[in-house]
Scaffold this motif. Structure first.
Motif, PDB file in Angstrom:
ATOM      1  N   GLY A   1      -1.907 -81.492 -19.708  1.00 26.22           N
ATOM      2  CA  GLY A   1      -2.514 -82.585 -18.958  1.00 26.22           C
ATOM      3  C   GLY A   1      -1.621 -83.291 -17.957  1.00 26.22           C
ATOM      4  N   LEU A   2      -0.446 -82.739 -17.683  1.00 23.68           N
ATOM      5  CA  LEU A   2       0.423 -83.371 -16.687  1.00 23.68           C
ATOM      6  C   LEU A   2       0.038 -82.977 -15.271  1.00 23.68           C
ATOM      7  CD1 LEU A   2       3.927 -83.128 -18.372  1.00 23.68           C
ATOM      8  CD2 LEU A   2       2.320 -85.034 -18.363  1.00 23.68           C
TER       9      LEU A   2
ATOM     10  N   LEU B   1       7.698 -86.996 -23.667  1.00 25.94           N
ATOM     11  CA  LEU B   1       6.553 -86.273 -23.120  1.00 25.94           C
ATOM     12  C   LEU B   1       5.244 -86.986 -23.418  1.00 25.94           C
ATOM     13  CD1 LEU B   1       5.382 -83.829 -21.679  1.00 25.94           C
ATOM     14  CD2 LEU B   1       5.385 -82.629 -23.875  1.00 25.94           C
ATOM     15  N   VAL B   2       5.099 -87.536 -24.598  1.00 20.48           N
ATOM     16  CA  VAL B   2       3.854 -88.221 -24.959  1.00 20.48           C
ATOM     17  C   VAL B   2       3.602 -89.423 -24.036  1.00 20.48           C
ATOM     18  CG1 VAL B   2       4.854 -89.703 -26.758  1.00 20.48           C
ATOM     19  CG2 VAL B   2       2.456 -89.026 -26.904  1.00 20.48           C
ATOM     20  N   LYS B   3       4.651 -90.105 -23.617  1.00 23.66           N
ATOM     21  CA  LYS B   3       4.500 -91.246 -22.699  1.00 23.66           C
ATOM     22  C   LYS B   3       4.182 -90.765 -21.284  1.00 23.66           C
ATOM     23  CE  LYS B   3       5.019 -94.817 -25.309  1.00 23.66           C
ATOM     24  NZ  LYS B   3       3.888 -95.729 -25.491  1.00 23.66           N
ATOM     25  N   ILE B   4       4.770 -89.640 -20.884  1.00 23.07           N
ATOM     26  CA  ILE B   4       4.446 -89.074 -19.569  1.00 23.07           C
ATOM     27  C   ILE B   4       2.981 -88.648 -19.559  1.00 23.07           C
ATOM     28  CG2 ILE B   4       4.977 -87.282 -17.873  1.00 23.07           C
ATOM     29  CD1 ILE B   4       7.852 -87.243 -19.010  1.00 23.07           C
ATOM     30  N   GLN B   5       2.522 -88.075 -20.664  1.00 22.33           N
ATOM     31  CA  GLN B   5       1.115 -87.687 -20.766  1.00 22.33           C
ATOM     32  C   GLN B   5       0.213 -88.921 -20.705  1.00 22.33           C
ATOM     33  OE1 GLN B   5       1.849 -85.435 -24.411  1.00 22.33           O
ATOM     34  NE2 GLN B   5       0.766 -83.711 -23.482  1.00 22.33           N
ATOM     35  N   GLU B   6       0.631 -89.987 -21.370  1.00 20.19           N
ATOM     36  CA  GLU B   6      -0.138 -91.235 -21.326  1.00 20.19           C
ATOM     37  C   GLU B   6      -0.238 -91.747 -19.891  1.00 20.19           C
ATOM     38  OE1 GLU B   6       0.268 -95.826 -22.971  1.00 20.19           O
ATOM     39  OE2 GLU B   6       1.347 -94.240 -24.030  1.00 20.19           O
ATOM     40  N   TYR B   7       0.893 -91.727 -19.184  1.00 20.78           N
ATOM     41  CA  TYR B   7       0.909 -92.159 -17.784  1.00 20.78           C
ATOM     42  C   TYR B   7      -0.031 -91.274 -16.954  1.00 20.78           C
ATOM     43  CZ  TYR B   7       2.546 -93.642 -13.234  1.00 20.78           C
ATOM     44  OH  TYR B   7       2.597 -94.131 -11.951  1.00 20.78           O
TER      45      TYR B   7
END
Length: 118
Positions: free
Chosen positions: A24-25, A60-66
């Motif tokens: 999802g990035l 990575l989980v925070k980048i995905q959240e963003y």
């Protein structure tokens, strides 16, 4: 541009680009009539930002959240800002910690240079 050209410009393997799409990035990647991915300059700008977040230690989980917030549009600007501000605070704390480690190493090296410790 095709995946090979985009991969070269982004400095990422095609495997990594497909992975980013899977998690999802990278979303809404266009496809040509043959079904091949077609990347844009905006995609490159986004991937470079993702790389910067990764390089600064954002999980990575925070980048995905963003990325999810970004995909939702302008209504999430404040949430994205808050997420980045929190990351900035974490990064600043990490930099301070690394500066302290560097100072300790320099002090030890200086002791060796002065022949005070063997």
């Amino acid at each position: 541009m095709n995946m090979k050209a985009f991969s070269t410009l982004a400095g990422l393997s095609s495997y990594t680009l497909r992975y980013y799409e899977k998690v999802g990035l990278l979303s809404k990647i266009q496809r040509n009539s043959s079904g091949h991915r077609v990347y844009t300059a905006k995609d490159l700008e986004w991937v470079n930002f993702v790389k910067r977040l990764k390089d600064t230690g954002m999980p990575l989980v925070k980048i995905q959240e963003y990325a999810k917030l970004r995909a939702l549009g302008a209504s999430t600007v404040l949430n994205r800002q808050q997420l980045l501000e929190y990351h900035k605070e974490q990064l600043q704390a990490h930099i301070e910690q690394q500066k302290n480690h560097l100072l300790a190493l320099e002090n030890k090296i200086n002791l060796y240079k002065a022949n005070k410790v063997r």
